[in-house]
Design a protein around this motif. Structure first.
Motif, short mmCIF file in Angstrom:
data_model
loop_
_atom_site.label_atom_id
_atom_site.label_comp_id
_atom_site.label_asym_id
_atom_site.label_seq_id
_atom_site.Cartn_x
_atom_site.Cartn_y
_atom_site.Cartn_z
N SER A 1 16.87 -8.68 10.81
CA SER A 1 17.16 -7.93 11.76
C SER A 1 17.20 -6.22 11.21
O SER A 1 16.83 -5.37 11.77
N GLU A 2 17.98 -6.16 10.17
CA GLU A 2 18.19 -4.83 9.82
C GLU A 2 17.04 -4.21 9.30
O GLU A 2 16.41 -2.92 9.28
N VAL A 3 16.27 -5.19 8.35
CA VAL A 3 14.93 -4.43 7.49
C VAL A 3 13.91 -4.28 8.66
O VAL A 3 13.03 -3.42 8.47
N ALA A 4 13.96 -4.75 9.78
CA ALA A 4 13.09 -4.42 10.84
C ALA A 4 13.29 -3.15 11.29
O ALA A 4 11.93 -2.49 11.78
N ARG A 5 14.20 -2.56 11.11
CA ARG A 5 14.45 -1.03 11.48
C ARG A 5 13.82 -0.04 10.37
O ARG A 5 14.00 1.24 10.50
N THR A 6 13.34 -0.82 9.20
CA THR A 6 12.99 0.08 8.18
C THR A 6 11.51 0.07 7.77
O THR A 6 10.84 1.02 7.12
N VAL A 7 10.95 -1.31 7.87
CA VAL A 7 9.70 -1.45 7.32
C VAL A 7 8.56 -1.19 8.36
O VAL A 7 8.44 -1.18 9.29
N ASP A 8 7.24 -0.92 7.74
CA ASP A 8 5.91 -0.82 8.44
C ASP A 8 5.22 -2.22 8.23
O ASP A 8 4.76 -2.60 9.17
N ASP A 9 5.21 -2.96 7.29
CA ASP A 9 4.78 -4.33 7.04
C ASP A 9 5.34 -5.32 6.71
O ASP A 9 6.82 -4.92 6.04
N VAL A 10 5.24 -6.58 6.91
CA VAL A 10 6.21 -7.57 6.65
C VAL A 10 5.44 -8.71 6.04
O VAL A 10 4.13 -8.97 6.45
N GLY B 1 8.41 -20.19 -0.15
CA GLY B 1 7.57 -20.76 -1.26
C GLY B 1 6.04 -20.49 -1.04
O GLY B 1 5.46 -20.45 -1.81
N GLN B 2 5.53 -20.28 0.07
CA GLN B 2 4.37 -19.55 0.60
C GLN B 2 4.53 -18.54 1.64
O GLN B 2 5.33 -18.52 2.09
N VAL B 3 3.14 -17.86 1.62
CA VAL B 3 3.26 -16.88 2.63
C VAL B 3 3.10 -17.41 4.15
O VAL B 3 2.15 -18.15 4.42
N LEU B 4 3.99 -17.13 4.96
CA LEU B 4 3.99 -17.57 6.24
C LEU B 4 3.26 -16.57 7.11
O LEU B 4 2.66 -16.92 8.23
N PHE B 5 3.45 -15.44 6.72
CA PHE B 5 2.80 -14.16 7.43
C PHE B 5 2.65 -12.99 6.68
O PHE B 5 3.79 -12.75 5.82
N SER B 6 1.80 -12.22 6.62
CA SER B 6 1.38 -10.96 6.22
C SER B 6 0.60 -10.21 7.11
O SER B 6 -0.29 -10.45 7.51
N GLY B 7 1.45 -8.81 7.48
CA GLY B 7 0.80 -8.15 8.21
C GLY B 7 1.92 -6.97 8.61
O GLY B 7 2.77 -6.70 8.05
N SER B 8 1.42 -6.35 10.02
CA SER B 8 2.21 -5.03 10.16
C SER B 8 3.40 -6.02 11.03
O SER B 8 3.39 -6.92 11.63
N LEU B 9 4.62 -4.93 11.11
CA LEU B 9 5.59 -5.18 11.77
C LEU B 9 5.17 -5.66 13.47
O LEU B 9 5.89 -6.56 13.80
N GLU B 10 4.63 -4.53 13.95
CA GLU B 10 4.21 -4.66 15.20
C GLU B 10 3.45 -6.06 15.57
O GLU B 10 3.73 -6.77 16.59
N ARG C 1 0.75 -1.25 -0.02
CA ARG C 1 -0.08 0.15 0.17
C ARG C 1 0.90 1.26 0.22
O ARG C 1 2.21 1.21 0.42
N PRO C 2 0.39 2.45 -0.48
CA PRO C 2 1.10 3.75 -0.52
C PRO C 2 1.32 4.09 0.70
O PRO C 2 0.65 4.07 1.55
N GLY C 3 2.40 4.85 0.86
CA GLY C 3 2.73 5.30 1.97
C GLY C 3 3.43 4.64 3.11
O GLY C 3 3.74 5.01 4.04
N ARG C 4 3.76 3.10 2.66
CA ARG C 4 4.35 2.33 3.72
C ARG C 4 5.44 1.52 2.94
O ARG C 4 5.44 1.57 1.70
N VAL C 5 6.29 1.17 3.78
CA VAL C 5 7.11 0.06 3.35
C VAL C 5 7.14 -1.32 3.84
O VAL C 5 6.81 -1.48 4.99
N THR C 6 6.89 -2.16 2.74
CA THR C 6 6.62 -3.63 3.31
C THR C 6 8.11 -4.49 2.79
O THR C 6 8.51 -4.23 1.88
N GLY C 7 8.36 -4.94 3.77
CA GLY C 7 9.43 -6.05 3.85
C GLY C 7 9.08 -7.31 3.20
O GLY C 7 8.10 -8.09 3.90
#
Length: 232
Positions: free
Chosen positions: A186-195, A200-209, A34-40
Motif C-alpha cells: 500500500s505504501e509503495v503504491a504512492r511511489t511507483v509508476d510500474d509494478v 517465484g514467478q511474475v504474476l503481473f507486470s505493467g503500469s500501476l493504473e 525503464r528510465p524516468g520511471r519507478v518500478t515496484g
C-alpha cells in the motif's frame, strides 16, 4: 516520472530461473525497467525479490536466463556493511575512495540525502532512518543510471517515508531508473509508476493504473487476488 514509458529499457530480466537444492526460488522471471520511471518489485517475504536483485548485481548466478543492464548501477540492500565506529562522513569517503571519486562528490550526495549536518555523527549513533539515508547516499555516489532499493522503507517513520517517496520521485524525474523491492504494497503504491508482482514467478507486470488504478487499497486487493489464483 512517465517520460520513460516507451524508452529503451535500462535493465531486462529474461526468463530467470534459480533453485537452491530442491527449492525453486525463481521460475522464468521476465520483466523490464525503464528510465524516468519507478518500478515496484512487489511480493511477500520469500517471494524471490532479493534473489532477483542478486542476479541483477551478479551476486547470484541464475540456473538459466539473463539480466542485461545498460549504464551504472547503485544499490541499497542493507546497511550491514557500515562500520559502527566511523562517522557518517568517513564511511561515505571510504566508499567514494573505493570508486575513485572525489570528496566533492561525497559532499554533493550528503546534501542530496539530508545528511550534510551529520557528517561527524558515528554510525552506531544513527537512527534507522539516518542509516537508510546513508545507504542511499552510498548508492548515489557513482551517479547511477539504475538505482536499486531493497526494502528502503523498513524502519522509517511517516516523515521518513514521505521524504524517501519525494526523493525517489526527484531521481526518476532526472531520468534515472528506480527499482524498489518491497512487501509494503500500500505504501509503495504512492511511489511507483510500474509494478511487477512476484511470487517465484511474475504474476503481473505493467503500469500501476493497470493493476490498481493508483489506489493503494486496490493494489493490495489486486495482489491478494493474484496470489490466491496462483495457489489455487
Amino acid at each position: 516520472m512517465n517520460q520513460g514509458a516507451t524508452a529503451t529499457p535500462t535493465a531486462v530480466f529474461d526468463n530467470l530461473s534459480k533453485s537452491y537444492g530442491a527449492h525453486q526460488v525463481l521460475r522464468d522471471v521476465s520483466f523490464e525497467v525503464r528510465p524516468g520511471r519507478v518500478t515496484g518489485l512487489l511480493g511477500p517475504n520469500g517471494a524471490g525479490k532479493s534473489t532477483t536483485l542478486r542476479c541483477l548485481l551478479g551476486l547470484v548466478r541464475p540456473d538459466s536466463g539473463t539480466v542485461t543492464v545498460h549504464g551504472r548501477v547503485g544499490v541499497t540492500m542493507d546497511s550491514l556493511g557500515f562500520h559502527p565506529n566511523v562517522t557518517v562522513g568517513r564511511q561515505l569517503r571510504i566508499a567514494a575512495c573505493s570508486l575513485g571519486l572525489s570528496g566533492q562528490r561525497v559532499d554533493e550526495v550528503l546534501r542530496k540525502v539530508g545528511l550534510a549536518e551529520a557528517t561527524r555523527k558515528r554510525v552506531r549513533s544513527c537512527s534507522t532512518g539516518m542509516r537508510q539515508r546513508l545507504a542511499l547516499a552510498t548508492a548515489l555516489l557513482p551517479d547511477p543510471d539504475l538505482l536499486v532499493l531493497d526494502e528502503p522503507l523498513n524502519g522509517l517513520d511517516p516523515e521518513g517515508i514521505r521524504w524517501m517517496r519525494d526523493l525517489v520521485g526527484t531521481l526518476a524525474a532526472e531520468g534515472r531508473t528506480v527499482l524498489i523491492a518491497s512487501h509494503m504494497l500500500s505504501e509503495v503504491a504512492r511511489t511507483v509508476d510500474d509494478v511487477v508482482v512476484l511470487r517465484g514467478q511474475v504474476l503481473f507486470s505493467g503500469s500501476l493504473e493497470e493493476l490498481g488504478d493508483n489506489d493503494p487499497e486496490q493494489l493490495e486487493s489486486a495482489y491478494l487476488e493474484l496470489a490466491s489464483a496462483q495457489g489455487s
